[in-house]
Design an enzyme around this catalytic site. Sequence first.
Site, short mmCIF file in Angstrom:
data_model
loop_
_atom_site.label_atom_id
_atom_site.label_comp_id
_atom_site.label_asym_id
_atom_site.label_seq_id
_atom_site.Cartn_x
_atom_site.Cartn_y
_atom_site.Cartn_z
N LYS A 1 7.33 -0.76 4.19
CA LYS A 1 7.49 -1.22 2.80
C LYS A 1 8.89 -1.70 2.50
O LYS A 1 9.08 -2.61 1.70
CB LYS A 1 7.07 -0.11 1.83
CG LYS A 1 5.57 0.10 1.84
CD LYS A 1 5.09 0.93 0.69
CE LYS A 1 3.56 0.97 0.68
NZ LYS A 1 3.03 2.02 -0.16
N LYS B 1 -4.11 -3.28 9.04
CA LYS B 1 -4.88 -2.42 8.14
C LYS B 1 -5.32 -3.20 6.89
O LYS B 1 -4.54 -4.01 6.39
CB LYS B 1 -3.95 -1.27 7.75
CG LYS B 1 -4.56 -0.11 7.07
CD LYS B 1 -3.49 0.91 6.73
CE LYS B 1 -2.62 0.45 5.58
NZ LYS B 1 -1.74 1.48 5.02
N LYS C 1 -3.96 -3.04 -0.03
CA LYS C 1 -3.86 -3.60 -1.38
C LYS C 1 -2.75 -4.63 -1.44
O LYS C 1 -2.78 -5.53 -2.25
CB LYS C 1 -3.51 -2.50 -2.39
CG LYS C 1 -4.57 -1.46 -2.61
CD LYS C 1 -4.05 -0.43 -3.63
CE LYS C 1 -4.75 0.90 -3.49
NZ LYS C 1 -3.93 2.04 -3.85
P1 TYM Z 1 -3.13 4.79 -1.11
O1 TYM Z 1 -3.23 4.62 -2.58
O2 TYM Z 1 -2.42 3.75 -0.31
O3 TYM Z 1 -4.55 4.90 -0.47
C1 TYM Z 1 -5.50 5.81 -0.98
C2 TYM Z 1 -6.35 6.40 0.15
O4 TYM Z 1 -7.03 5.35 0.86
C3 TYM Z 1 -6.77 5.49 2.26
N1 TYM Z 1 -6.71 4.13 2.86
C4 TYM Z 1 -7.46 3.73 3.88
N2 TYM Z 1 -8.40 4.36 4.62
C5 TYM Z 1 -8.99 3.63 5.61
N3 TYM Z 1 -8.69 2.33 5.88
C6 TYM Z 1 -7.76 1.68 5.17
N4 TYM Z 1 -7.48 0.39 5.42
C7 TYM Z 1 -7.09 2.37 4.12
N5 TYM Z 1 -6.12 2.02 3.21
C8 TYM Z 1 -5.91 3.12 2.45
C9 TYM Z 1 -5.43 6.20 2.34
O5 TYM Z 1 -5.27 6.85 3.58
C10 TYM Z 1 -5.53 7.16 1.18
O6 TYM Z 1 -6.24 8.32 1.57
N6 TYM Z 1 0.40 8.17 -0.33
C11 TYM Z 1 -0.97 8.01 -0.72
C12 TYM Z 1 -1.28 8.54 -2.09
C13 TYM Z 1 -0.91 9.96 -2.33
C14 TYM Z 1 -1.60 11.11 -1.85
C15 TYM Z 1 -0.92 12.23 -2.42
C16 TYM Z 1 -2.70 11.28 -1.02
C17 TYM Z 1 0.10 10.41 -3.13
N7 TYM Z 1 0.08 11.77 -3.19
C18 TYM Z 1 -1.34 13.52 -2.14
C19 TYM Z 1 -3.10 12.58 -0.75
C20 TYM Z 1 -2.43 13.68 -1.30
C21 TYM Z 1 -1.28 6.53 -0.73
O7 TYM Z 1 -0.44 5.71 -0.81
O8 TYM Z 1 -2.56 6.25 -0.75
#
Ligand code: TYM
Length: 334
Positions: free
Chosen positions: A114, A197, A200
């Site tokens: 990032k 991957k 978003k």
């Molecule tokens: P975020 O918002 O990027 O993504 C949310 C969830 O979606 C999963 N994910 C995917 N799984 C499979 N294939 C993909 N291409 C893909 N893209 C995203 C992510 O693994 C995630 O589970 N840091 C985290 C948010 C967060 C969080 C937390 C998660 C903040 N605090 C505490 C768990 C516990 C994030 O950016 O997710």
Amino acid sequence: MTTKRILSCMQPTSHLHLGNYLGALKNWVKLQDEGGECFYGVVDLHAITQPYDNDTLAEATREIAAAYIAGGVDPEKSALFVQSAIPGHSQLMWLLATMTQMGKLERMTQFKDKAGKHKERAGLGLFAYPVLMAADILLYKATHVPVGDDQKQHLELARDVAATFNTRYNRNFFIQPEPVIMGDATRVMSLRDGTQKMSKSAESDMSRINLTDDADMIAKKIRKAKTDPEPLPETFKELEERPEALNLVTIYAALADKKKERVLREFAGKQFSEFKPALVDIAVEHLAPITQRMNELLKDKAEIDRILQSGAEQAREVADPVIEETMDIMGFWR
Ligand code: TYM
């Protein structure tokens, strides 16, 4: 504690996509229905670590909450909350930041991706992002955290910070959370490049299927998805060097709740011209009801806000005593 306490979160940075759904949300619903005590958050404090639009943040937050419910999270069974509504997240983050080594944060691949080439211009919030995530989890003493494969490293850090606190203060206070990386679609790839991957933040909207896309858009994106000229093989092994084909088969299998091997048995020898329409059918069949329900929910914002208020109350009931106890352990005047 013997019961499973499940916690997971998503950022309101943009619409949710198929990767978020298959890699995380679908599993959240399974765990909820298996009877765990569940907390699902919309992490708006994480969303502001990169440029964002303050005019639409609140609306984006409601949209993610609506997507959770439309995807099967039941607010009667799970607490749905917004991170910034629970002060304990920021408080605990600061306390934990004092015992997190910079060297460990520097190794985080998500920060490197990032921040890009100009690391020195990245904000402190982006660098400290994994500490806030550790706070999200430890604040609830969560035992299980269902996430996609890309969050593994952040979860390791959360375990590490919990262990550091426990060692430093010589007690078994924080729980080391277990990552739950379930199912076969733990890393859904871009429709334009099977080595990247689905995300978003990718520039091309054609690289992902959003939960807000209608049937025509889903069909268009799958029709245009990158493939190779070979027909589908009989065995999984033969897909190893064909990332785009592997990704589409993985998506099909996850949506159909079938093993990838079984999907290959059904389509072995067939061209993508035959496989893609089948994938469109199953994607639309699965996603259209979610999109429709999400749109219905978004018409009644007051109801979403009511659900989020009630979830925040449930979250605070767990979070507030943990903050108080943490401060006592750390020796603060109170
Ligand atoms: P975020 O918002 O990027 O993504 C949310 C969830 O979606 C999963 N994910 C995917 N799984 C499979 N294939 C993909 N291409 C893909 N893209 C995203 C992510 O693994 C995630 O589970 N840091 C985290 C948010 C967060 C969080 C937390 C998660 C903040 N605090 C505490 C768990 C516990 C994030 O950016 O997710």
